[in-house]
Scaffold this motif. Structure first.
Motif, PDB file in Angstrom:
ATOM      1  N   MET A 101       0.836  -1.211   0.000  1.00  0.00           N
ATOM      2  CA  MET A 101       0.000   0.000   0.000  1.00  0.00           C
ATOM      3  C   MET A 101       0.869   1.259   0.000  1.00  0.00           C
ATOM      4  SD  MET A 101      -2.461   1.683   2.911  1.00  0.00           S
ATOM      5  CE  MET A 101      -1.361   1.358   4.248  1.00  0.00           C
ATOM      6  N   MET A 102       1.864   1.276   0.854  1.00  0.00           N
ATOM      7  CA  MET A 102       2.675   2.494   1.006  1.00  0.00           C
ATOM      8  C   MET A 102       3.529   2.761  -0.231  1.00  0.00           C
ATOM      9  SD  MET A 102       1.766   3.937   3.756  1.00  0.00           S
ATOM     10  CE  MET A 102       2.966   5.160   4.289  1.00  0.00           C
ATOM     11  N   GLU A 103       3.930   1.670  -0.924  1.00  0.00           N
ATOM     12  CA  GLU A 103       4.842   1.865  -2.052  1.00  0.00           C
ATOM     13  C   GLU A 103       4.118   2.064  -3.376  1.00  0.00           C
ATOM     14  OE1 GLU A 103       7.401  -1.510  -1.607  1.00  0.00           O
ATOM     15  OE2 GLU A 103       8.633  -0.508  -0.078  1.00  0.00           O
ATOM     16  N   SER A 104       2.806   1.839  -3.397  1.00  0.00           N
ATOM     17  CA  SER A 104       2.086   1.929  -4.665  1.00  0.00           C
ATOM     18  C   SER A 104       1.863   3.382  -5.084  1.00  0.00           C
ATOM     19  CB  SER A 104       0.728   1.220  -4.551  1.00  0.00           C
ATOM     20  OG  SER A 104      -0.089   1.604  -5.627  1.00  0.00           O
ATOM     21  N   GLN A 105       2.527   3.754  -6.180  1.00  0.00           N
ATOM     22  CA  GLN A 105       2.371   5.117  -6.698  1.00  0.00           C
ATOM     23  C   GLN A 105       0.961   5.332  -7.231  1.00  0.00           C
ATOM     24  OE1 GLN A 105       3.994   8.094  -6.782  1.00  0.00           O
ATOM     25  NE2 GLN A 105       5.268   7.048  -5.274  1.00  0.00           N
ATOM     26  N   SER A 106       0.424   4.284  -7.884  1.00  0.00           N
ATOM     27  CA  SER A 106      -0.884   4.467  -8.511  1.00  0.00           C
ATOM     28  C   SER A 106      -1.965   4.663  -7.435  1.00  0.00           C
ATOM     29  CB  SER A 106      -1.216   3.304  -9.444  1.00  0.00           C
ATOM     30  OG  SER A 106      -1.553   2.182  -8.686  1.00  0.00           O
ATOM     31  N   LEU A 107      -1.832   3.920  -6.349  1.00  0.00           N
ATOM     32  CA  LEU A 107      -2.794   4.068  -5.248  1.00  0.00           C
ATOM     33  C   LEU A 107      -2.692   5.471  -4.650  1.00  0.00           C
ATOM     34  CD1 LEU A 107      -4.690   1.882  -4.345  1.00  0.00           C
ATOM     35  CD2 LEU A 107      -3.108   1.276  -2.524  1.00  0.00           C
ATOM     36  N   LYS A 108      -1.473   5.919  -4.529  1.00  0.00           N
ATOM     37  CA  LYS A 108      -1.235   7.242  -3.952  1.00  0.00           C
ATOM     38  C   LYS A 108      -1.928   8.314  -4.801  1.00  0.00           C
ATOM     39  CE  LYS A 108       2.639  10.222  -2.780  1.00  0.00           C
ATOM     40  NZ  LYS A 108       4.088  10.319  -2.712  1.00  0.00           N
ATOM     41  N   LEU A 109      -1.760   8.196  -6.117  1.00  0.00           N
ATOM     42  CA  LEU A 109      -2.357   9.208  -7.000  1.00  0.00           C
ATOM     43  C   LEU A 109      -3.873   9.116  -7.015  1.00  0.00           C
ATOM     44  CD1 LEU A 109       0.190   9.130  -9.973  1.00  0.00           C
ATOM     45  CD2 LEU A 109       0.018  10.783  -8.093  1.00  0.00           C
ATOM     46  N   LYS A 110      -4.388   7.866  -7.038  1.00  0.00           N
ATOM     47  CA  LYS A 110      -5.845   7.706  -7.086  1.00  0.00           C
ATOM     48  C   LYS A 110      -6.484   8.240  -5.795  1.00  0.00           C
ATOM     49  CE  LYS A 110      -5.817   3.448  -9.251  1.00  0.00           C
ATOM     50  NZ  LYS A 110      -6.323   2.113  -9.253  1.00  0.00           N
ATOM     51  N   ALA A 111      -5.860   7.956  -4.661  1.00  0.00           N
ATOM     52  CA  ALA A 111      -6.407   8.447  -3.388  1.00  0.00           C
ATOM     53  C   ALA A 111      -6.364   9.974  -3.364  1.00  0.00           C
ATOM     54  CB  ALA A 111      -5.614   7.868  -2.222  1.00  0.00           C
ATOM     55  N   ARG A 112      -5.311  10.521  -3.929  1.00  0.00           N
ATOM     56  CA  ARG A 112      -5.212  11.987  -3.963  1.00  0.00           C
ATOM     57  C   ARG A 112      -6.353  12.575  -4.806  1.00  0.00           C
ATOM     58  NH1 ARG A 112       0.212  14.253  -6.212  1.00  0.00           N
ATOM     59  NH2 ARG A 112       1.092  13.235  -4.390  1.00  0.00           N
ATOM     60  N   ASP A 113      -6.656  11.890  -5.913  1.00  0.00           N
ATOM     61  CA  ASP A 113      -7.772  12.359  -6.765  1.00  0.00           C
ATOM     62  C   ASP A 113      -9.088  12.352  -5.996  1.00  0.00           C
ATOM     63  OD1 ASP A 113      -6.110  12.671  -8.864  1.00  0.00           O
ATOM     64  OD2 ASP A 113      -6.728  10.848  -9.941  1.00  0.00           O
ATOM     65  N   VAL A 114      -9.316  11.282  -5.234  1.00  0.00           N
ATOM     66  CA  VAL A 114     -10.553  11.202  -4.448  1.00  0.00           C
ATOM     67  C   VAL A 114     -10.596  12.378  -3.451  1.00  0.00           C
ATOM     68  CG1 VAL A 114     -11.893   9.825  -2.781  1.00  0.00           C
ATOM     69  CG2 VAL A 114     -10.741   8.681  -4.671  1.00  0.00           C
ATOM     70  N   GLY A 115      -9.464  12.668  -2.848  1.00  0.00           N
ATOM     71  CA  GLY A 115      -9.377  13.772  -1.892  1.00  0.00           C
ATOM     72  C   GLY A 115      -9.688  15.105  -2.571  1.00  0.00           C
ATOM     73  N   GLU A 116      -9.164  15.283  -3.787  1.00  0.00           N
ATOM     74  CA  GLU A 116      -9.431  16.546  -4.494  1.00  0.00           C
ATOM     75  C   GLU A 116     -10.904  16.674  -4.840  1.00  0.00           C
ATOM     76  OE1 GLU A 116      -6.550  16.615  -7.655  1.00  0.00           O
ATOM     77  OE2 GLU A 116      -4.940  17.073  -6.206  1.00  0.00           O
ATOM     78  N   GLU A 117     -11.496  15.553  -5.217  1.00  0.00           N
ATOM     79  CA  GLU A 117     -12.933  15.527  -5.520  1.00  0.00           C
ATOM     80  C   GLU A 117     -13.733  15.914  -4.268  1.00  0.00           C
ATOM     81  OE1 GLU A 117     -15.509  15.424  -8.333  1.00  0.00           O
ATOM     82  OE2 GLU A 117     -13.461  14.768  -8.778  1.00  0.00           O
ATOM     83  N   ALA A 118     -13.335  15.362  -3.125  1.00  0.00           N
ATOM     84  CA  ALA A 118     -14.026  15.667  -1.860  1.00  0.00           C
ATOM     85  C   ALA A 118     -13.963  17.159  -1.561  1.00  0.00           C
ATOM     86  CB  ALA A 118     -13.395  14.868  -0.719  1.00  0.00           C
ATOM     87  N   MET A 119     -12.803  17.739  -1.776  1.00  0.00           N
ATOM     88  CA  MET A 119     -12.635  19.178  -1.513  1.00  0.00           C
ATOM     89  C   MET A 119     -13.558  20.008  -2.397  1.00  0.00           C
ATOM     90  SD  MET A 119     -10.694  19.817   0.854  1.00  0.00           S
ATOM     91  CE  MET A 119     -10.545  18.432   1.903  1.00  0.00           C
ATOM     92  N   LYS A 120     -13.631  19.582  -3.663  1.00  0.00           N
ATOM     93  CA  LYS A 120     -14.457  20.313  -4.632  1.00  0.00           C
ATOM     94  C   LYS A 120     -15.940  20.269  -4.206  1.00  0.00           C
ATOM     95  CE  LYS A 120     -12.833  19.187  -8.790  1.00  0.00           C
ATOM     96  NZ  LYS A 120     -13.067  18.325  -9.963  1.00  0.00           N
ATOM     97  N   VAL A 121     -16.370  19.083  -3.791  1.00  0.00           N
ATOM     98  CA  VAL A 121     -17.767  18.909  -3.388  1.00  0.00           C
ATOM     99  C   VAL A 121     -18.071  19.767  -2.150  1.00  0.00           C
ATOM    100  CG1 VAL A 121     -19.407  17.217  -2.440  1.00  0.00           C
ATOM    101  CG2 VAL A 121     -17.977  16.603  -4.378  1.00  0.00           C
ATOM    102  N   ALA A 122     -17.082  19.852  -1.242  1.00  0.00           N
ATOM    103  CA  ALA A 122     -17.323  20.508   0.045  1.00  0.00           C
ATOM    104  C   ALA A 122     -17.103  22.022   0.014  1.00  0.00           C
ATOM    105  CB  ALA A 122     -16.424  19.881   1.108  1.00  0.00           C
ATOM    106  N   GLU A 123     -16.513  22.552  -1.079  1.00  0.00           N
ATOM    107  CA  GLU A 123     -16.224  23.992  -1.050  1.00  0.00           C
ATOM    108  C   GLU A 123     -17.509  24.809  -1.225  1.00  0.00           C
ATOM    109  OE1 GLU A 123     -13.355  24.251  -4.215  1.00  0.00           O
ATOM    110  OE2 GLU A 123     -14.910  24.453  -5.743  1.00  0.00           O
ATOM    111  N   ALA A 124     -17.419  26.103  -0.884  1.00  0.00           N
ATOM    112  CA  ALA A 124     -18.596  26.967  -1.005  1.00  0.00           C
ATOM    113  C   ALA A 124     -19.088  26.922  -2.453  1.00  0.00           C
ATOM    114  CB  ALA A 124     -18.223  28.391  -0.612  1.00  0.00           C
TER     115      ALA A 124
END
Ligand code: BUP
Length: 471
Positions: free
Chosen positions: A431-454
């Protein structure tokens, strides 16, 4: 009508997994200029719950509290030994006493009641008598809600197993089928409190005014679309995707009372010194205690992973039962020494919102309680799912399907077998070494931010909900 103040009563069931999202919802409703009344039960099961309620009320003095004294429950009438299930049943059976308490709320009168999904059968009749719109907060994933709404329409409580026999369950409008192995085990025990609640409450869904889910487009796009467009079934009430719920200020301040402040300062210092994204955080939620053997294997695995780690260890289901010295006894001296090199161990409780938001934390080994999944998603932290019970495998499917993380299916349910340290270490590393997982999780986080912003999708959902309540 314009000018009518929206006044909402909130009624959570037992456990932090239920209370926390209710209080986060309260905070969002206040932010959207609603008036809030909170129904708090007396007593609570855990210290964590009573502390959180008092923290919340002192942060929001404008919130009205209704003290709800529970009736004693005859334990011979319930088929469970889990204190959280027993408490939930106690609340259900006391719910009729709510009527005079709710009808006495007058300035302004209530516009609606948002109650816990686990209370439907008992709270809905009260709301109906009072002609009070009744919404529920579903405290798990939209995927789990689809299963909850659909299963009782195709089978009865005594036949759950048969719809799965050797097959996956296909839920209309949901692409990934649900394997038999993912159903909450208690659902296969006909006279369990859970199975009873699941079936009786689900069949009343169409009588509700709406369903709120702490989820968002980007994490559960397909399930939410299916639910909102009523592709799953015609008579579903409106579904509002009001997530993601982020941890609030009133929770952060609580840290000092949970653990002693010296150790929380030491933890903050330990984390601050670690490079970005280098630490693995491990927690199995507020109501799961691993066996002693499994706890030791987890410790061994974390050491073998070679990564820095922050580990929350619980050895009792309910925090009130934890004793001094338990931790050392469970982990053992030898392992404890090895752990100290790379790890930080905390007994029972940390401020998880703060931990997952810390830049040093890169991965999360999680039981996949739904609040934990959403908290990981908000922060774009990748997850290694290790479901322990209940809805957690269904939530782990969301983790895997959304790209937020990975899941080792053959580890099974918690307690089914003892997973060895070597394997745990290997998967943590993966899990820690997977670059693809890291990027995909980051995308989900960015999506969450977008949904939650004013002006984002979450605000739209709240406007829709409040508009509905004002009618
Ligand atoms: Br443990 C722990 N600190 O140390 P879930 C939990 N939490 O802040 P659960 C902490 O409790 P169910 C700790 O952030 C989350 O908001 C955590 O809810 C917080 O799992 C909440 O993740 C726990 O849904 O409940 O407690 O196992 O079984 O109902 O899913």
């Amino acid at each position: 009508p314009v000018g009518k103040e929206t006044h909402i009563a909130l009624f959570p069931s037992s456990g932090m997994g239920h209370l926390t999202p209710f209080l986060r919802l309260a905070s969002l409703l206040l932010h959207h200029h609603c008036r809030v009344t909170l129904i708090t039960t007396n007593p609570t099961v855990s210290h964590a719950e009573s502390r959180l309620v008092s923290r919340f009320l002192s942060s929001y003095p404008q919130v009205t509290q209704i003290h709800f004294n529970l009736l004693p429950l005859d334990l011979s009438t319930v088929n469970s030994t889990d204190p959280f299930w027993i408490q939930s049943e106690t609340i259900r059976r006391s719910a009729h006493l709510l009527s005079p308490l709710l009808s006495s709320v007058s300035s302004p009168p209530l516009s609606g009641l948002i109650s816990d999904v686990m209370l439907v059968s008992y709270v809905l009749p009260v709301a109906q008598t009072l002609r009070l719109p009744n919404y529920i907060l579903f405290t798990s994933s939209a995927r789990m809600f689809s299963f909850f709404a659909y299963l009782p329409t195709i089978t009865s409580i005594s036949n759950v197993g048969s719809v799965f026999d050797g097959e996956d369950l296909h839920i209309p409008g949901i692409n990934a089928p649900l394997p038999r192995s993912s159903i909450p085990p208690l659902l296969l025990i006909q006279n369990s409190l859970f199975a009873d609640m699941f079936f009786s409450d689900s069949l009343k869904l169409s009588k509700l005014d709406g369903v709120l889910i702490n989820s968002f487009k980007g994490l559960e796009t397909e399930s939410l679309e299916t639910l909102r467009s009523r592709k799953l079934m015609e008579d579903l009430p409106p579904v509002f995707a009001v997530g993601p719920f982020e941890p609030c200020e009133f929770e952060k301040e609580e840290e000092d009372s949970h653990s002693d402040s010296d150790s929380s300062t030491a933890l903050a210092k330990w984390l601050d010194e670690k490079p970005d994204g280098s630490v693995v955080y491990i927690s199995f939620g507020s109501r799961t205690a691993l066996s002693k053997d499994q706890t030791r294997e987890v410790g061994d695995g974390l050491v073998k992973s070679g990564f820095k780690f922050l580990w929350v260890v619980k050895n009792k289901r309910v925090d009130k039962e934890e004793k001094e010295g338990d931790l050392e006894e469970v982990i053992g001296e030898e392992l404890m020494e090895k752990i100290k090199e790379n790890g930080f161990v905390v007994k029972n409780w940390v401020d998880q919102g703060k931990i997952l938001g810390h830049k040093a934390v890169g991965g999360f080994v999680s039981h996949c309680g739904w609040n934990s999944v959403v908290e990981a998603a908000i922060n774009g932290v990748r997850v290694l799912a290790w479901p322990q019970h209940g809805d957690q495998k269904i939530n782990a499917e969301v983790v895997e399907g959304s790209g937020l993380g990975m899941w080792v299916r053959n580890w099974g349910w918690g307690g089914e077998k003892v997973v060895k340290g070597d394997e745990i270490g290997e998967k943590v590393r993966e899990m820690m070494e997977s670059q693809s997982l890291k990027l995909k999780a980051r995308d989900v986080g960015e999506e969450a931010m977008k949904v939650a912003e004013a002006g984002g999708n979450r605000e739209e959902m709240f406007k829709e909900l409040i508009g509905d309540l004002k009618r």
